[in-house]
Motif scaffolding. Structure first.
Motif, PDB file in Angstrom:
ATOM      1  N   ARG A 133      -2.235  49.133  -4.244  1.00  0.00           N
ATOM      2  CA  ARG A 133      -2.841  48.051  -3.383  1.00  0.00           C
ATOM      3  C   ARG A 133      -1.659  47.292  -2.568  1.00  0.00           C
ATOM      4  N   PRO A 134      -1.783  47.612  -1.119  1.00  0.00           N
ATOM      5  CA  PRO A 134      -0.666  47.578  -0.028  1.00  0.00           C
ATOM      6  C   PRO A 134      -1.011  46.143   0.590  1.00  0.00           C
ATOM      7  N   ASP A 135      -2.630  45.667   0.636  1.00  0.00           N
ATOM      8  CA  ASP A 135      -2.743  44.090   0.814  1.00  0.00           C
ATOM      9  C   ASP A 135      -2.313  43.276  -0.167  1.00  0.00           C
ATOM     10  N   LEU A 136      -2.160  43.857  -1.808  1.00  0.00           N
ATOM     11  CA  LEU A 136      -1.127  42.173  -2.729  1.00  0.00           C
ATOM     12  C   LEU A 136      -0.413  42.563  -1.449  1.00  0.00           C
ATOM     13  N   GLY A 137       1.069  42.903  -1.413  1.00  0.00           N
ATOM     14  CA  GLY A 137       1.927  43.114  -1.473  1.00  0.00           C
ATOM     15  C   GLY A 137       1.609  42.168  -0.360  1.00  0.00           C
ATOM     16  N   ARG A 138       1.137  42.056   0.740  1.00  0.00           N
ATOM     17  CA  ARG A 138       1.648  41.033   1.635  1.00  0.00           C
ATOM     18  C   ARG A 138       0.857  39.663   1.283  1.00  0.00           C
ATOM     19  N   MET A 139       0.270  39.066   0.360  1.00  0.00           N
ATOM     20  CA  MET A 139       0.146  37.265   0.018  1.00  0.00           C
ATOM     21  C   MET A 139       0.770  36.924  -0.767  1.00  0.00           C
ATOM     22  N   LEU A 140       0.961  36.071  -0.458  1.00  0.00           N
ATOM     23  CA  LEU A 140       1.395  35.054  -1.350  1.00  0.00           C
ATOM     24  C   LEU A 140       1.049  34.401  -2.539  1.00  0.00           C
ATOM     25  N   ASP A 141       1.462  34.466  -3.958  1.00  0.00           N
ATOM     26  CA  ASP A 141       0.435  33.907  -4.854  1.00  0.00           C
ATOM     27  C   ASP A 141      -0.062  32.293  -5.233  1.00  0.00           C
ATOM     28  N   PRO A 142      -0.634  32.002  -5.408  1.00  0.00           N
ATOM     29  CA  PRO A 142      -0.993  30.688  -4.955  1.00  0.00           C
ATOM     30  C   PRO A 142       0.281  29.658  -5.750  1.00  0.00           C
ATOM     31  N   ALA A 143       0.958  29.731  -6.601  1.00  0.00           N
ATOM     32  CA  ALA A 143       2.215  28.769  -7.347  1.00  0.00           C
ATOM     33  C   ALA A 143       3.581  29.149  -6.552  1.00  0.00           C
ATOM     34  N   SER A 144       3.683  29.742  -5.642  1.00  0.00           N
ATOM     35  CA  SER A 144       4.452  30.832  -4.980  1.00  0.00           C
ATOM     36  C   SER A 144       4.335  30.302  -4.037  1.00  0.00           C
ATOM     37  N   ARG A 145       2.952  29.879  -3.199  1.00  0.00           N
ATOM     38  CA  ARG A 145       2.637  28.997  -2.131  1.00  0.00           C
ATOM     39  C   ARG A 145       3.179  27.523  -2.377  1.00  0.00           C
ATOM     40  N   ASN A 146       2.671  26.896  -3.780  1.00  0.00           N
ATOM     41  CA  ASN A 146       3.178  25.445  -3.460  1.00  0.00           C
ATOM     42  C   ASN A 146       4.070  25.572  -3.710  1.00  0.00           C
ATOM     43  N   VAL A 147       5.672  26.077  -4.249  1.00  0.00           N
ATOM     44  CA  VAL A 147       6.665  25.986  -4.304  1.00  0.00           C
ATOM     45  C   VAL A 147       7.711  26.119  -3.115  1.00  0.00           C
ATOM     46  N   LEU A 148       6.673  27.021  -1.521  1.00  0.00           N
ATOM     47  CA  LEU A 148       7.491  26.929  -0.407  1.00  0.00           C
ATOM     48  C   LEU A 148       6.853  25.879   0.520  1.00  0.00           C
ATOM     49  N   ALA A 149       5.769  25.189  -0.069  1.00  0.00           N
ATOM     50  CA  ALA A 149       5.470  23.883   0.552  1.00  0.00           C
ATOM     51  C   ALA A 149       6.726  22.868  -0.006  1.00  0.00           C
ATOM     52  N   GLY A 150       7.114  22.774  -0.633  1.00  0.00           N
ATOM     53  CA  GLY A 150       7.902  21.022  -0.950  1.00  0.00           C
ATOM     54  C   GLY A 150       9.131  22.250  -0.494  1.00  0.00           C
ATOM     55  N   HIS A 151       9.499  22.849   0.151  1.00  0.00           N
ATOM     56  CA  HIS A 151      10.774  23.550   0.585  1.00  0.00           C
ATOM     57  C   HIS A 151      10.125  22.467   2.271  1.00  0.00           C
ATOM     58  N   ARG A 152       9.349  22.562   2.371  1.00  0.00           N
ATOM     59  CA  ARG A 152       8.843  22.208   3.729  1.00  0.00           C
ATOM     60  C   ARG A 152       9.254  21.109   4.881  1.00  0.00           C
ATOM     61  N   SER A 153      10.097  20.604   3.994  1.00  0.00           N
ATOM     62  CA  SER A 153      10.469  19.305   4.284  1.00  0.00           C
ATOM     63  C   SER A 153      11.983  19.266   4.639  1.00  0.00           C
TER      64      SER A 153
END
Length: 266
Positions: free
Chosen positions: A86-106
Motif C-alpha cells: 500500500r504505497p499510499d499509506l507511506g505518504r500519510m502520517l499516522d495521527p500520533a505523528s501529526r500530534n508530535v509534529l504539531a508540538g514542534h511547530r512553535s
C-alpha cells in the motif's frame, strides 16, 4: 586507400567501464555459471536491502551528535508488508505523528531535513547521517539553518510534504532509500521541495540520486544539494520550474549546477 579502422575495445575492457551486465558469454544456450551466480547474488542483495531493518535509533543518535534535535514519526504503514503493498499509506502520517509534529511547530524553521527508510533502509542506515554531516556546514556557509530534523518510519517521498506543512517549513529535504538495483542495493536519494504541502507532484521537486559508495560521493552530493536549497529559497520554487530558470538565468553570472533526477518513484 583509407587506413584500417582502429581495433574496437574488447568486451573485457568494456566491462571495466560499467557495472552493467555486458559481455557475459554463454554456455550453450544459457549463461555461464559464474554470470548466473553473480546475478543471483546481486538479486538477493537487492531483496535483502528492501527488507532490511531500519536503524532509526542509530540515526536519532547520529543526528543528535551533529547538534540537531531529531523527532521520530511514522507513516500509516503499520509494517513492511503494508508499506510494500500500500504505497499510499507511506505518504500519510499516522495521527500520533501529526500530534508530535504539531508540538514542534512553535519553532518554525527555514529548512526541515527528513530521513526516511524508503525502499532501501540499508541505504539510509549506511549513508544518511554521513551525508547530513557533509551537508550541514555547506548550508551554514550559505546562512541556511536546519530548523527541524525528522526520522520517518515507513516513509515514501511525499510524506515529506505533510511533515513540512505541519512544521511550517519553507523547504523540505527528504533523504530516502531508493529502489535497490542489481548494481546498487544501497543507493540514497535526496528530494527537495519548496513550500511543502499535501498534493504536490514530482514535477515540483528536485532530486539528487545515486548517493552511495560506487556512485555520487558525500561531498559532491552535499555540494549539489546545498546549491539547490540556496537557489530554491532565493527563487521560491523547486522542480521543473527551478531547473528551467536556473539554466536560463544563472545567478550572479555563475554556471547553473547540474540536477539529477530520480531513478524510481519511492
Amino acid at each position: 586507400m583509407k587506413p584500417p579502422a582502429p581495433p574496437s575495445r574488447s568486451l573485457r575492457d568494456l566491462r571495466e567501464l560499467t557495472p552493467a551486465r555486458v559481455g557475459l558469454g554463454r554456455a550453450g544456450a544459457s549463461l555461464p555459471t559464474e554470470a548466473l551466480l553473480g546475478f543471483t547474488l546481486d538479486h538477493a542483495r537487492a531483496r535483502d536491502a528492501v527488507h532490511s531493518a531500519f536503524d532509526h535509533a542509530g540515526l536519532l543518535a547520529a543526528l543528535s551528535g551533529l547538534g540537531l534535535q531529531p523527532v521520530q514519526i511514522s507513516s500509516q504503514a503499520r509494517n513492511r508488508r503494508d508499506y510494500l503493498r500500500r504505497p499510499d499509506l507511506g505518504r500519510m502520517l499516522d495521527p500520533a505523528s501529526r500530534n508530535v509534529l504539531a508540538g514542534h511547530r512553535s519553532n518554525p524553521g527555514q529548512l526541515a531535513v527528513v530521513v526516511g527508510d524508503g525502499l532501501s533502509p540499508a541505504a539510509v542506515n549506511r549513508h544518511a547521517a554521513e551525508l547530513v554531516r557533509h551537508l550541514a556546514p555547506r548550508l551554514a556557509d550559505a546562512g541556511i539553518a536546519i530548523g527541524h530534523a525528522v526520522v520517518a518510519m515507513g516513509a515514501r517521498v511525499a510524506l515529506g510534504d505533510e511533515i513540512g506543512a505541519i512544521l511550517d517549513a519553507r523547504m523540505v529535504v527528504m533523504l530516502i532509500g531508493e529502489r535497490p538495483g542489481l548494481s546498487a542495493p544501497d543507493s540514497l536519494g535526496a528530494y527537495l521541495t519548496f513550500a511543502p504541502r499535501i498534493g504536490l507532484t514530482d514535477a515540483e521537486r528536485n532530486c539528487v540520486s545515486n548517493i552511495h559508495g560506487a556512485g555520487l560521493g558525500y561531498d559532491e552530493a552535499a555540494v549539489k544539494i546545498a546549491w539547490l536549497v540556496r537557489e530554491a529559497l532565493a527563487r521560491q520554487i523547486t522542480g521543473v520550474a527551478l531547473k528551467m530558470k536556473a539554466a536560463a538565468e544563472p545567478p550572479n553570472g555563475s554556471r547553473a549546477s547540474p540536477m539529477q533526477c530520480d531513478k524510481s518513484d519511492t
